[in-house]
Design an enzyme around this catalytic site. Sequence first.
Site, PDB file in Angstrom:
ATOM      1  N   GLY A  47       0.170  -7.880 -10.314  1.00  0.00           N
ATOM      2  CA  GLY A  47      -0.870  -7.514 -11.254  1.00  0.00           C
ATOM      3  C   GLY A  47      -2.260  -7.846 -10.746  1.00  0.00           C
TER       4      GLY A  47
ATOM      5  N   GLY B  32      -4.079 -10.533 -10.882  1.00  0.00           N
ATOM      6  CA  GLY B  32      -4.211 -11.792 -10.165  1.00  0.00           C
ATOM      7  C   GLY B  32      -3.732 -11.694  -8.734  1.00  0.00           C
TER       8      GLY B  32
ATOM      9  N   THR C 297       2.544  -4.507 -13.912  1.00  0.00           N
ATOM     10  CA  THR C 297       2.420  -5.314 -15.113  1.00  0.00           C
ATOM     11  C   THR C 297       3.042  -4.548 -16.263  1.00  0.00           C
ATOM     12  OG1 THR C 297       0.910  -6.195 -16.804  1.00  0.00           O
ATOM     13  CG2 THR C 297       0.057  -4.453 -15.419  1.00  0.00           C
TER      14      THR C 297
ATOM     15  N   ASP D  94       2.293  -5.024 -19.228  1.00  0.00           N
ATOM     16  CA  ASP D  94       1.253  -4.864 -20.248  1.00  0.00           C
ATOM     17  C   ASP D  94       0.437  -3.594 -20.069  1.00  0.00           C
ATOM     18  OD1 ASP D  94       1.888  -7.228 -21.565  1.00  0.00           O
ATOM     19  OD2 ASP D  94       0.568  -8.428 -20.300  1.00  0.00           O
TER      20      ASP D  94
ATOM     21  N   ARG E 106      12.923  -5.981 -47.117  1.00  0.00           N
ATOM     22  CA  ARG E 106      12.145  -7.031 -46.480  1.00  0.00           C
ATOM     23  C   ARG E 106      10.946  -6.470 -45.719  1.00  0.00           C
ATOM     24  NH1 ARG E 106      17.453 -10.153 -44.204  1.00  0.00           N
ATOM     25  NH2 ARG E 106      17.670 -11.659 -45.902  1.00  0.00           N
TER      26      ARG E 106
ATOM     27  N   ARG F 252      -1.200 -10.275 -24.622  1.00  0.00           N
ATOM     28  CA  ARG F 252      -2.185 -11.294 -25.033  1.00  0.00           C
ATOM     29  C   ARG F 252      -3.572 -10.712 -25.213  1.00  0.00           C
ATOM     30  NH1 ARG F 252       0.708 -14.198 -21.215  1.00  0.00           N
ATOM     31  NH2 ARG F 252      -0.877 -13.777 -19.633  1.00  0.00           N
TER      32      ARG F 252
ATOM     33  N   HIS G 234      10.837 -12.518 -23.537  1.00  0.00           N
ATOM     34  CA  HIS G 234      11.188 -12.043 -22.204  1.00  0.00           C
ATOM     35  C   HIS G 234      12.276 -10.986 -22.194  1.00  0.00           C
ATOM     36  CE1 HIS G 234       8.780 -15.537 -21.175  1.00  0.00           C
ATOM     37  NE2 HIS G 234       8.651 -15.006 -19.992  1.00  0.00           N
TER      38      HIS G 234
ATOM     39  N   ARG H 123      10.939  -8.069 -20.431  1.00  0.00           N
ATOM     40  CA  ARG H 123      10.851  -8.077 -18.970  1.00  0.00           C
ATOM     41  C   ARG H 123      12.199  -7.831 -18.298  1.00  0.00           C
ATOM     42  NH1 ARG H 123       6.119  -9.688 -16.987  1.00  0.00           N
ATOM     43  NH2 ARG H 123       4.771 -11.124 -18.133  1.00  0.00           N
TER      44      ARG H 123
END
Length: 353
Positions: A115, A117, A139, A141, A176, A185, A276, A279
């Site tokens: 990614g 970084g 990534t 994301d 519900r 994030r 996870h 992933r």
Amino acid sequence: MAPHRIGILTGGGDAPGLNAVIRAVVKRGVGQLHWQVVGIEDSFNGLLEEPRRLIDLPPRSCQGLLPRGGTVLGTTNRGDPFDYPDGDGGTSDRSAELAEAIRDEGIEGLIVIGGDGSQRIAARLMEEHGVPVVGVPKTIDNDLAATDFTFGFWSAVEVATEALDRLHTTAEAHDRVMLLEVMGRTAGWIALYAGVSGGADCIAIPEVPYDAERFAQKIRERRRRGRQFTLFVVAEGARPLGDAAPGHRPVGAARRLADALSERLDIESRVTVLGHLQRGGSPIPFDRVLATRFGVAAVDLIQNDQWGRLVRLDNGEITSVPLAEAAVEPRVVDLSHPLIADARAVGIEFGSP
């Protein structure tokens, strides 16, 4: 002349499709161009720790890799050679040592799959130490600005969508409010796409700080229409209006929103955190294809002596951009994105006007 001994590594978090990239690099580089491809275990750590951990990758090493999740090379997000943990709570710059290890192993260049970084590290290695590098974006994301999509993203969306499908039936059975927390994030791409594909009633993403009262009103409206259940997708970085920037909190985003709803309504709610699970597992066909295209393109860049570039998907075509362009701010959900408008058009509430 094109190099013939290439190192390849995977950095940061894992994502479905990493092994498919490795497979494509080996099949193209070794199988067709007769290069030697060397896998570096656990990202850059495989060259910085003793003994060094390198794996020769002949064509037979590709058997069974296409559908396999994770990464056969291992990965870590704690191995920045420019800020390497020293074991005493501090860090040191070991980038020159890394560059020397690369030369010592006869590795003429690196393919770095990772990614933002990992790509920033790769760009610095080339700029400061002359290490030739080609980048492959990764990534789940989907928050890298340089590429339309990253492999692993659609696999994560499929996992989240299936979870919503399953939660839908149990939510309806018990009247519900169900909240599904997904990764994201700073960018809400997984929540947005999964929310639309999974028929969520409400979506909370980091880019749109929410007013919990608007979500409560959505639940009331559904009850008036005889729909006694409501389905939420909540990105892990979602936050209410007036809250500070995303950071560590004692409770997760979905639990926090569930508590806010309980303060306003007499409801029975349940929170599911996928974590996870997003992933893990086998990549879906789209991610296998994209990862394969990225791997082939990375080898072709090296063959054409085009170092310092990142492969990318651009309007269906595989192209490349300078690595420096990959290390920019994350791509977040633009509120003018057409999928936001489409989601609102089918009645999805975002907790904001």
